[in-house]
Design a protein around this motif. Sequence first.
Motif, PDB file in Angstrom:
ATOM      1  N   TYR A 165      -6.581   7.822  13.594  1.00  0.00           N
ATOM      2  CA  TYR A 165      -5.741   7.893  12.400  1.00  0.00           C
ATOM      3  C   TYR A 165      -6.197   9.107  11.610  1.00  0.00           C
ATOM      4  CZ  TYR A 165      -3.011   6.128   8.415  1.00  0.00           C
ATOM      5  OH  TYR A 165      -2.086   5.969   7.406  1.00  0.00           O
ATOM      6  N   THR A 201      -9.730   2.179  11.630  1.00  0.00           N
ATOM      7  CA  THR A 201      -8.707   1.209  11.975  1.00  0.00           C
ATOM      8  C   THR A 201      -9.185  -0.200  11.672  1.00  0.00           C
ATOM      9  OG1 THR A 201      -7.984   2.651  13.747  1.00  0.00           O
ATOM     10  CG2 THR A 201      -7.223   0.377  13.821  1.00  0.00           C
ATOM     11  N   MET A 202      -8.312  -0.990  11.044  1.00  0.00           N
ATOM     12  CA  MET A 202      -8.627  -2.384  10.736  1.00  0.00           C
ATOM     13  C   MET A 202      -8.155  -3.286  11.861  1.00  0.00           C
ATOM     14  SD  MET A 202      -7.340  -2.394   6.777  1.00  0.00           S
ATOM     15  CE  MET A 202      -7.579  -4.173   6.630  1.00  0.00           C
ATOM     16  N   HIS A 237       0.862  -1.188   0.000  1.00  0.00           N
ATOM     17  CA  HIS A 237       0.000   0.000   0.000  1.00  0.00           C
ATOM     18  C   HIS A 237       0.891   1.228   0.000  1.00  0.00           C
ATOM     19  CE1 HIS A 237       0.868   0.554   4.336  1.00  0.00           C
ATOM     20  NE2 HIS A 237       0.701  -0.766   4.430  1.00  0.00           N
ATOM     21  N   ALA A 271       0.575   3.914   9.131  1.00  0.00           N
ATOM     22  CA  ALA A 271      -0.045   3.254   7.973  1.00  0.00           C
ATOM     23  C   ALA A 271      -0.032   1.742   8.144  1.00  0.00           C
ATOM     24  CB  ALA A 271       0.688   3.655   6.696  1.00  0.00           C
ATOM     25  N   MET A 272       1.058   1.202   8.668  1.00  0.00           N
ATOM     26  CA  MET A 272       1.129  -0.240   8.894  1.00  0.00           C
ATOM     27  C   MET A 272       0.147  -0.665   9.971  1.00  0.00           C
ATOM     28  SD  MET A 272       5.230  -0.979   8.530  1.00  0.00           S
ATOM     29  CE  MET A 272       5.004  -2.777   8.490  1.00  0.00           C
ATOM     30  N   ARG A 273      -0.017   0.127  10.993  1.00  0.00           N
ATOM     31  CA  ARG A 273      -1.015  -0.160  12.024  1.00  0.00           C
ATOM     32  C   ARG A 273      -2.416  -0.146  11.415  1.00  0.00           C
ATOM     33  NH1 ARG A 273      -3.060  -2.430  16.570  1.00  0.00           N
ATOM     34  NH2 ARG A 273      -3.987  -0.949  18.040  1.00  0.00           N
ATOM     35  N   HIS A 274      -2.688   0.837  10.589  1.00  0.00           N
ATOM     36  CA  HIS A 274      -3.993   0.953   9.939  1.00  0.00           C
ATOM     37  C   HIS A 274      -4.300  -0.258   9.067  1.00  0.00           C
ATOM     38  CE1 HIS A 274      -7.446   2.823   8.051  1.00  0.00           C
ATOM     39  NE2 HIS A 274      -6.909   2.696   6.860  1.00  0.00           N
ATOM     40  N   HIS A 275      -3.272  -0.811   8.436  1.00  0.00           N
ATOM     41  CA  HIS A 275      -3.449  -1.970   7.559  1.00  0.00           C
ATOM     42  C   HIS A 275      -3.238  -3.305   8.274  1.00  0.00           C
ATOM     43  CE1 HIS A 275      -3.983   0.010   3.613  1.00  0.00           C
ATOM     44  NE2 HIS A 275      -3.274   0.981   4.148  1.00  0.00           N
ATOM     45  N   GLY A 276      -3.175  -3.279   9.594  1.00  0.00           N
ATOM     46  CA  GLY A 276      -3.104  -4.510  10.359  1.00  0.00           C
ATOM     47  C   GLY A 276      -1.763  -5.221  10.298  1.00  0.00           C
ATOM     48  N   GLN A 277      -0.687  -4.499  10.010  1.00  0.00           N
ATOM     49  CA  GLN A 277       0.623  -5.131   9.843  1.00  0.00           C
ATOM     50  C   GLN A 277       1.485  -5.072  11.095  1.00  0.00           C
ATOM     51  OE1 GLN A 277       1.627  -2.765   6.380  1.00  0.00           O
ATOM     52  NE2 GLN A 277       1.077  -4.416   4.972  1.00  0.00           N
TER      53      GLN A 277
END
Length: 444
Positions: free
Chosen positions: A289, A439-440, A14, A333-339
């Motif tokens: 976010y 947030t995912m 992403h 961004a990684m937190r938002h995408h569950g990484q």
Amino acid sequence: MTGAWRSVLPHLGHELPPDLSPPTATGPVTAQVPLELIRHSTSRREWWPVPEAVAEQYRRYRPTPLWRATRFEAEIGARVPIYVKYEGGNVSGSHKLNTALAQAHYYRAAGVRELVTGTGAGQWGTALAAACAAFGLSCVVFMVGGSLRDKPYRGSLMRLLGAEVHASPSPLTAIGTAAAGGRGGNSLALAIGEAVQYARQAPERAFCIGSGETYSILHQSVIGLEAIEQLAALGAGVDAVVGCVGAGSNFGGLALPFFAAHRAGELGAAPLLLAAESSATPKLTQGVYAYDHTDATGSGPMEAMYTIGAGYSISASHSAGLRFHGAAKLLSAMRHHGQIDAAAVGQRSAMLAAHAFARSELVVPAPESGHALAAAADVATGRDAGHRAAQGVLVCVSGHGLLDMTAYEQLRAGAVEDSTADAEALHAAVTGLTRVGTTMEVSR
């Protein structure tokens, strides 16, 4: 020691949201950042050779140690092995020197003669003072006033290395003068804002920051790259990687090389990547976010971040390096995408974990690193039901606590208390911010 930095950007899947101009901007927002550092933040190139001038400095203290903390495991009742990556063995006493040296090199190449910065606990200010000494630059540091009072020898060390040090709020800037007498002595955003304003007063100066920027996290990748090699040499594996988070360079430097290696097919199952933050500044666990300011001037680009609001009044704590209102845009961004995942740790729990580590492993951690140790202990013992490890835990002790004896004395006296964020104040501080999205759930 690895001879290159590794970028996680090609493996994200992403794009990072673009920065926005602040509402008060009357034209394009410009930054005094060397072009090469901008490339480090935006290019999809994966491997970046460490310049020889920087590598020469790295060789003075890298590779840093990694060991299995067997006595700490016994002290806390761990069910799985705990491996420690230790970054406190250089003149700055922390991981911050990894990017300070790189940035001083690139700023000098760009013609800058004086670097100006803000610092919380003083580790970044010390690292930049050392890097400026190494590369022949002048250095000015604005340090959070409350922290400088608690850690006066941080100021002494920075001055010993040639830096000019000012307690924030100071009378040297308009924003500092306006904040004097308020609660600004606990604000890292204010100290950074003062550095921004002061740097603009002379053309030979440049503002320099060491934690939240994507290029800083890239330079810190030496931590995780070394750890992967060292674990392999021990024949050891881990399925949880833990680091503390102020803005994110320590955690990012440790954890993101594991993420990149997994995405590149070099590791097996994806490990849990757990960011341990302070419960007093819970941006990743209770923040939103959204687009927010990175400093108290509100004049720089607005970044997409998990934030509790740049205007939130942060209470005093011994972990000044974690006392920042937002997380790095890359980690956000990684937190938002569950990484990546996150856990909030109270100050007392952090200091107790640090104390247990000092007694058992004979290494005194900085209070910031105590948050990572507490989170790692919860994972390794099974106390954290939401974050588990079956194979092993890797934790970064990102700095030493030899200049944090006030905190340890207060712990021994029973005077260290937890400071949690005020829900009503949090809501007010983020009201009006432009949200990036919802947030995912974290996926592994």
